[in-house]
Scaffold this motif. Structure first.
Motif, PDB file in Angstrom:
ATOM      1  N   ASP A  84      71.435  35.898  92.272  1.00  0.00           N
ATOM      2  CA  ASP A  84      71.469  34.695  91.159  1.00  0.00           C
ATOM      3  C   ASP A  84      70.047  34.151  90.613  1.00  0.00           C
ATOM      4  O   ASP A  84      70.222  33.223  90.414  1.00  0.00           O
ATOM      5  N   ALA A  85      69.318  35.063  90.803  1.00  0.00           N
ATOM      6  CA  ALA A  85      67.892  34.522  90.252  1.00  0.00           C
ATOM      7  C   ALA A  85      67.982  34.718  88.721  1.00  0.00           C
ATOM      8  O   ALA A  85      68.895  35.233  88.111  1.00  0.00           O
ATOM      9  N   HIS A  86      67.026  33.862  88.038  1.00  0.00           N
ATOM     10  CA  HIS A  86      66.681  33.811  86.668  1.00  0.00           C
ATOM     11  C   HIS A  86      65.654  34.670  86.209  1.00  0.00           C
ATOM     12  O   HIS A  86      64.574  34.633  86.827  1.00  0.00           O
ATOM     13  N   VAL A  87      65.567  34.653  85.003  1.00  0.00           N
ATOM     14  CA  VAL A  87      64.369  35.208  84.016  1.00  0.00           C
ATOM     15  C   VAL A  87      63.935  34.154  83.197  1.00  0.00           C
ATOM     16  O   VAL A  87      64.416  33.455  82.781  1.00  0.00           O
ATOM     17  N   GLN A  88      62.526  34.212  83.348  1.00  0.00           N
ATOM     18  CA  GLN A  88      61.726  33.220  82.566  1.00  0.00           C
ATOM     19  C   GLN A  88      60.806  33.879  81.360  1.00  0.00           C
ATOM     20  O   GLN A  88      60.498  35.107  81.737  1.00  0.00           O
ATOM     21  N   ALA A  89      60.904  33.394  80.196  1.00  0.00           N
ATOM     22  CA  ALA A  89      60.191  34.086  78.872  1.00  0.00           C
ATOM     23  C   ALA A  89      59.016  33.365  78.415  1.00  0.00           C
ATOM     24  O   ALA A  89      58.985  32.222  78.304  1.00  0.00           O
ATOM     25  N   THR A  90      57.779  34.102  78.464  1.00  0.00           N
ATOM     26  CA  THR A  90      56.697  33.487  77.858  1.00  0.00           C
ATOM     27  C   THR A  90      56.285  34.355  76.523  1.00  0.00           C
ATOM     28  O   THR A  90      56.175  35.506  76.997  1.00  0.00           O
ATOM     29  N   THR A  91      56.417  33.845  75.434  1.00  0.00           N
ATOM     30  CA  THR A  91      56.211  34.415  74.203  1.00  0.00           C
ATOM     31  C   THR A  91      54.934  34.160  73.491  1.00  0.00           C
ATOM     32  O   THR A  91      54.841  32.718  73.285  1.00  0.00           O
TER      33      THR A  91
END
Length: 269
Positions: A84-91
């Motif tokens: 249940d890991a999550h993904v982070q977005a840097t744009t």
């Protein structure tokens, strides 16, 4: 939930990896979906022109290309999803031209492991036909938000499709399309994944062909709409360890793609 900090001072919820509805075999489509969503948050944060950029993105721009560099093996991805890991977005905004601009999105698990980096090229178009490029409004103000991008490996040049290339025909569904009425950029990612596995099954391909993607490039050339029938032409370039894809709508090439497959080194932290 945990929070991903975007480069323009904006933040957004981290994306949960819910593989009840998709698997690592849908890696490319999922990555493009997340990158697309993150783009909207970036535009909101560009000082002085945020609302104008959001409106442009929603109604008067099209994507010309995506280049994906995957940094994680799909088996590790599956393991993190199980946890249940999550993904982070840097744009970030990477370049601004007369009619176009560039975006780079980095996707990283909350464990710190880098999943993928995506380079996206966008073009401003007329609001009536969405087919003619137009000058980007207030480019000087937008250009002030440019940041330095990570260098991504380019997709290799592939051999042309052979005469006996595999053809996977599909009808464009409403659910494949975006608000402009044509196939959404992320849908192409799902389609090439499905088509390459259909190719491997039909041609009894080698295990190497079933390896996870490492570099994926997609060039969007046309605007197929719901109800259109498209021949997705697939071939294997052994010299590059890559699949080639050509989307053909009644003789018109509406998109091209390439997918390099193989092993990926241990993820970066």
């Amino acid at each position: 939930s945990s929070v991903a900090i975007l480069s323009c001072g904006m933040s957004m919820p981290a994306f949960p990896l819910l593989f009840r509805s998709q698997s690592p075999n849908a890696a490319v489509g999922a990555i493009l979906e997340w990158s697309d969503i993150a783009q909207g948050f970036l535009y909101h944060g560009v000082a002085g022109v945020g609302p104008e950029l959001v409106d442009l993105w929603n109604s008067s721009s099209v994507m010309r290309s995506n280049l994906v560099n995957l940094k994680m093996d799909v088996h590790r991805w599956r393991q993190l999803a199980t946890w249940d890991a999550h993904v982070q977005a840097t744009t970030i905004l990477t370049k601004v031209g007369r009619t176009s601009w560039g975006i780079q999105t980095s996707l990283r698990f909350t464990t710190g492991e880098l999943l993928a980096v995506v380079d996206t090229a966008m073009v401003a178009v007329d609001a009536e036909t969405h087919s003619k490029s137009v000058p980007l409004p207030r480019r000087e103000v937008i250009a002030a938000a440019i940041q330095e991008a990570e260098t991504c490996a380019a997709s290799p040049r592939l051999a042309e499709a052979p005469a006996d290339a595999f053809v996977w025909r599909f009808e464009v569904r409403e659910s494949d399309c975006d608000l402009l009425g044509h196939i959404n950029n992320a849908s192409y990612g799902y389609l090439i994944e499905d088509a390459r596995y259909a190719f491997v099954r039909a041609r009894q391909g080698s295990p190497a062909m079933a390896a996870g993607p490492t570099i994926v490039s997609i060039e969007y050339l046309g605007q197929p709409k719901a109800g259109d029938f498209v021949d997705l032409i697939v071939w294997w370039d052994a010299a590059q360890s890559a699949f080639g894809f050509k989307f053909d709508r009644q003789g018109e090439v509406v998109a091209r793609a390439a997918m390099v497959v193989g092993a990926i080194p241990s993820p970066s932290l």
